[in-house]
Enzyme design. Sequence first.
Site, mmCIF file in Angstrom:
data_model
loop_
_atom_site.group_PDB
_atom_site.id
_atom_site.type_symbol
_atom_site.label_atom_id
_atom_site.label_comp_id
_atom_site.label_asym_id
_atom_site.label_seq_id
_atom_site.Cartn_x
_atom_site.Cartn_y
_atom_site.Cartn_z
ATOM 1 N N GLU A 103 21.775 48.784 22.390
ATOM 2 C CA GLU A 103 21.634 48.034 23.629
ATOM 3 C C GLU A 103 21.073 48.878 24.779
ATOM 4 O O GLU A 103 20.172 48.429 25.495
ATOM 5 C CB GLU A 103 22.987 47.451 24.026
ATOM 6 C CG GLU A 103 22.829 46.593 25.248
ATOM 7 C CD GLU A 103 23.842 45.482 25.359
ATOM 8 O OE1 GLU A 103 24.952 45.677 24.873
ATOM 9 O OE2 GLU A 103 23.487 44.466 25.970
ATOM 10 N N THR A 125 22.652 49.570 15.522
ATOM 11 C CA THR A 125 24.009 49.878 15.968
ATOM 12 C C THR A 125 24.967 49.740 14.792
ATOM 13 O O THR A 125 24.928 48.703 14.099
ATOM 14 C CB THR A 125 24.524 48.959 17.107
ATOM 15 O OG1 THR A 125 25.878 48.609 16.876
ATOM 16 C CG2 THR A 125 23.754 47.673 17.213
ATOM 17 N N ASP A 127 27.974 49.340 15.192
ATOM 18 C CA ASP A 127 29.002 48.398 15.656
ATOM 19 C C ASP A 127 28.635 46.944 15.350
ATOM 20 O O ASP A 127 29.484 46.074 15.392
ATOM 21 C CB ASP A 127 29.208 48.541 17.168
ATOM 22 C CG ASP A 127 29.855 49.864 17.547
ATOM 23 O OD1 ASP A 127 30.161 50.651 16.633
ATOM 24 O OD2 ASP A 127 30.046 50.110 18.751
ATOM 25 N N ARG A 162 55.053 55.306 4.245
ATOM 26 C CA ARG A 162 54.715 55.409 5.668
ATOM 27 C C ARG A 162 53.861 54.230 6.103
ATOM 28 O O ARG A 162 53.203 53.579 5.291
ATOM 29 C CB ARG A 162 53.879 56.678 5.917
ATOM 30 C CG ARG A 162 54.682 57.948 5.881
ATOM 31 C CD ARG A 162 53.749 59.142 5.983
ATOM 32 N NE ARG A 162 54.520 60.370 6.095
ATOM 33 C CZ ARG A 162 54.060 61.567 5.744
ATOM 34 N NH1 ARG A 162 52.838 61.694 5.251
ATOM 35 N NH2 ARG A 162 54.810 62.635 5.909
ATOM 36 N N MET A 169 35.247 52.768 14.303
ATOM 37 C CA MET A 169 34.388 52.569 15.463
ATOM 38 C C MET A 169 34.339 51.089 15.854
ATOM 39 O O MET A 169 34.724 50.216 15.077
ATOM 40 C CB MET A 169 32.991 53.111 15.196
ATOM 41 C CG MET A 169 32.935 54.628 15.318
ATOM 42 S SD MET A 169 31.272 55.283 15.192
ATOM 43 C CE MET A 169 31.537 56.951 15.801
ATOM 44 N N ARG A 171 33.075 49.780 19.832
ATOM 45 C CA ARG A 171 33.301 49.975 21.276
ATOM 46 C C ARG A 171 33.685 48.660 21.959
ATOM 47 O O ARG A 171 34.700 48.573 22.628
ATOM 48 C CB ARG A 171 32.021 50.542 21.892
ATOM 49 C CG ARG A 171 31.907 50.457 23.370
ATOM 50 C CD ARG A 171 30.684 51.179 23.853
ATOM 51 N NE ARG A 171 30.871 52.611 23.760
ATOM 52 C CZ ARG A 171 31.496 53.332 24.682
ATOM 53 N NH1 ARG A 171 31.984 52.753 25.755
ATOM 54 N NH2 ARG A 171 31.638 54.620 24.543
ATOM 55 N N GLU A 221 38.277 51.305 17.929
ATOM 56 C CA GLU A 221 38.470 52.241 19.049
ATOM 57 C C GLU A 221 38.529 51.517 20.401
ATOM 58 O O GLU A 221 39.140 51.993 21.339
ATOM 59 C CB GLU A 221 37.330 53.273 19.072
ATOM 60 C CG GLU A 221 35.976 52.626 19.280
ATOM 61 C CD GLU A 221 34.799 53.590 19.239
ATOM 62 O OE1 GLU A 221 34.999 54.805 19.121
ATOM 63 O OE2 GLU A 221 33.669 53.080 19.314
ATOM 64 N N GLN A 273 31.785 57.701 9.842
ATOM 65 C CA GLN A 273 31.255 56.343 9.601
ATOM 66 C C GLN A 273 29.751 56.247 9.865
ATOM 67 O O GLN A 273 29.110 55.286 9.467
ATOM 68 C CB GLN A 273 31.966 55.333 10.515
ATOM 69 C CG GLN A 273 33.430 55.173 10.204
ATOM 70 C CD GLN A 273 34.194 54.575 11.385
ATOM 71 O OE1 GLN A 273 34.399 53.383 11.431
ATOM 72 N NE2 GLN A 273 34.604 55.400 12.337
ATOM 73 N N ARG A 274 29.204 57.211 10.579
ATOM 74 C CA ARG A 274 27.769 57.153 10.892
ATOM 75 C C ARG A 274 26.949 58.129 10.053
ATOM 76 O O ARG A 274 25.730 58.190 10.196
ATOM 77 C CB ARG A 274 27.546 57.481 12.381
ATOM 78 C CG ARG A 274 28.093 56.423 13.289
ATOM 79 C CD ARG A 274 27.470 56.396 14.661
ATOM 80 N NE ARG A 274 26.989 57.625 15.185
ATOM 81 C CZ ARG A 274 27.169 58.042 16.444
ATOM 82 N NH1 ARG A 274 27.865 57.293 17.285
ATOM 83 N NH2 ARG A 274 26.663 59.154 16.874
HETATM 84 O O1 F6P Z 1 27.565 52.772 19.756
HETATM 85 C C1 F6P Z 1 27.909 53.212 18.511
HETATM 86 C C2 F6P Z 1 29.063 54.186 18.596
HETATM 87 O O2 F6P Z 1 29.244 54.687 17.302
HETATM 88 C C3 F6P Z 1 30.362 53.586 19.149
HETATM 89 O O3 F6P Z 1 31.102 52.898 18.185
HETATM 90 C C4 F6P Z 1 31.058 54.818 19.667
HETATM 91 O O4 F6P Z 1 31.913 54.496 20.741
HETATM 92 C C5 F6P Z 1 29.944 55.673 20.141
HETATM 93 O O5 F6P Z 1 28.779 55.285 19.448
HETATM 94 C C6 F6P Z 1 30.192 57.155 19.935
HETATM 95 O O6 F6P Z 1 29.197 57.857 20.581
HETATM 96 P P1 F6P Z 1 28.916 59.421 20.461
HETATM 97 O O7 F6P Z 1 28.102 59.615 19.215
HETATM 98 O O8 F6P Z 1 28.140 59.736 21.684
HETATM 99 O O9 F6P Z 1 30.217 60.114 20.365
#
Ligand code: F6P
Length: 341
Positions: A103, A125, A127, A162, A169, A171, A221, A273-274
């Site tokens: 975005e 994204t 997300d 537990r 992730m 946002r 998060e 996750q990325r």
């Molecule tokens: O916008 C994608 C995202 O992975 C969000 O889920 C997360 O809040 C943010 O980027 C994390 O950003 P950075 O890589 O700057 O820590």
Amino acid sequence: MKFGILTSGGDCPGLNAVIRGAVLKGIKVYGQEFVGFRDGWRGVVEGDIMDLPRQSVRGISKQGGTILGTSRTNPFEGNGGPEVIKAHMDRLGIDAIIAIGGEGTLAAARRLTDAGLNIVGVPKTVDNDLDATDYTFGFDTAVQIATEAIDRLRTTGESHHRCMVAEVMGRHVGWIALHAGMATGAHAILIPEQATSLEQIATWVNEAHERGRAPLVVVAEGFVPDHQDSPHSERGLDAFGRPRLGGIGEQLAPQIEAMTGIETRATVLGHIQRGGVPSAFDRVLATRLGMAAIDSVVEQRWGTMVSLNGTEIEHVPFEEALGNLKTVPQHRYDEAAILFG
Ligand code: F6P
């Protein structure tokens, strides 16, 4: 014709597949030339480029990250702005820019297009929060990674009886939490769209525990408990002035333990996750979007981005893409919530 490609904002699996799809179609079908801007808008503002001949994209669609590098640079700050960028494009012989980003990136691309620059966008994204496309590449991979990790948390949780809290992730929206939570059979899924009380969370945890299960809570998060006004953030702001999120899992774990008496542990999956290789779905989607971006530049559809509608790739104006967040609709949450507790 010569085009510059950039990847901007947080990275995600599939960026390289977009670059490859665009470069291969542009060279094979139209005989175009390509350069890459290094580190997103930073490379554009500073005129920092690398050549992208055909051999530079060989085999990269299965490679995570981005061969161009990325940053959260705002092209209107510092020495940036449309005049500076136009001057670099003229000097380097670049006719148009293909901007791959989320975005923030697309909002900047829209302002630059309004100022007369030739830009088309490719949405990105993990997300999955952009409204004008059914899915963004990177999301499927992130859900897969989160699912595998949470399955592992589940077995250690069961051994120790537990409650396990897995923070993923998300946002503004809870798509990763909803999908990974449903895939792993979570007893509670907490997302930004649904403020939830600690009492309700404790009830779900207790119900699962009473049936002899190790309770599993998946939290995005950006989740806001109903007694808070904003998401948990204690790490300052990013380059766009947005709070850096993360830590809600660690906040919730002792609260759940105190309310239920069940030993509770939190794990933040974070940037795992990325990272790494994109799923097959994301490779195909990203490749198709990159190829469609070439149609956008050939047809001079400046100020538009490519998007997925069902199984077809379309072109939509930036303003349509930027208007709304794609939030988890109430019926999708209600459907998942039948399985909580
Ligand atoms: O916008 C994608 C995202 O992975 C969000 O889920 C997360 O809040 C943010 O980027 C994390 O950003 P950075 O890589 O700057 O820590």
